[in-house]
Scaffold this motif. Structure first.
Motif: not given
Lengths: 64, 243
Positions: B150-175
């Motif tokens: 459960s502690r690992a899940a919370r830490a991983a969840a925070v890292l995942t939310l921060v990492g989600a910033i990369n998704l629109p960067i990937i999508k629009f990088s070609v534009d």
């Protein structure tokens, strides 16, 4: 089917994809077998979870 | 069955046990159709037969991003709603996401060498996908580092939310940046720019990959629930032995 001058690249790409898919399926299957075996061993030793004890009304095993 | 009932791991195990064979069969059927269509698809007038690499590269790329999207929704479930299955879903999706991202990178490099003349360039699209792969490895390492799930899940969840910033960067990088990678040709506002003879096998292969992910994710979630049960039982056994 003629894959042209870059056939090696095409076949390598499909081969790599197939290997990764096989690795994912194997990982899930081996992990399932490992966890199922561990659960079965613990249950055979009489260890049960508290939730199961509440449901079944048993007091067996290590859970107290 | 109300959706909220699936929050109960025991009910999830029962339902997923019934669903898994159907999803596995649908995955096999979709791959058989997709591979047949990919093999019989015509060559592209510019790429020649190397266009066939797109039928595995593009679905893998979509799932690389899709897995992180699933993990992001699960991270919200962990941090906001404390859903019992949210961290199970996130943990089960991470290795699959890493595998699909690796597949995307490898098949992309094997397409790039004959088409671009190089396996790799440090442009926006390729670099942001490599960052996604490294983030998957980071999340997997975090899960292994912290012993309490459960502690690992919370830490991983925070890292995942921060990492989600990369998704629109990937999508629009070609534009946003000058890049060797071609712009979006399927998921775009004006509709696909690919001829139907190539679009159909691509979409069938994408469906096959999606079904593969759903099947493996359900199976991996079941394994994760069982792993937690084993851990709980071992702890209860140790606790009893200490009394």
């Amino acid at each position: 089917m003629n894959l042209g001058p870059y056939a090696n690249f095409i076949l390598s790409a499909y081969g790599a994809a197939a290997l990764i898919v096989i690795a994912m399926v194997a990982w899930v299957a081996i992990d399932h077998r490992r966890q199922a075996r561990a659960l079965a061993e613990l249950e055979a030793r009489g260890v049960t979870r508290r939730a199961e004890q509440r449901q079944g009304g048993t007091t067996s095993g290590a859970a107290s | 069955m109300p959706l909220i009932d699936l929050a109960n791991p025991t009910r999830f195990l029962a339902l997923s046990h019934r669903l898994l064979p159907w999803f596995a069969a649908a995955t096999a059927a979709a791959f058989a159709s997709g591979i047949y269509l990919a093999v019989s698809a015509p060559d592209d007038y510019q790429q020649g037969a190397t266009v066939k690499i797109m039928f595995v590269h593009v679905p893998a790329a979509w799932l690389a991003m899709g897995c992180w999207t699933v993990m992001t929704i699960a991270a919200l479930g962990t941090l906001v709603w404390r859903h019992p299955l949210a961290d199970v879903a996130a943990r089960a999706a991470a290795p699959l996401g890493a595998a699909f991202t690796a597949m995307c990178l490898i098949t992309g490099m094997l397409w790039g060498r004959p088409m671009w003349g190089t396996y790799w360039v440090w442009d926006g699209r390729l670099t942001s996908v490599l960052v996604l792969f490294l983030m998957y490895l980071g999340v997997l390492a975090l899960w292994r580092t912290v012993e309490d799930p459960s502690r690992a899940a919370r830490a991983a969840a925070v890292l995942t939310l921060v990492g989600a910033i990369n998704l629109p960067i990937i999508k629009f990088s070609v534009d946003w940046w000058a890049t060797l990678h071609q712009p979006a040709s399927v998921l775009r506002l004006g509709g696909p720019t690919i001829h139907s003879s190539l679009l159909t096998p691509l979409l069938v292969m994408a469906l096959a990959f999606l079904l593969l992910f759903v099947t493996l994710h359900l199976a991996a979630m079941r394994n994760e629930i069982m792993r937690r049960r084993v851990r709980t039982m071992l702890m209860l056994q140790a606790e009893a032995a200490g009394h």
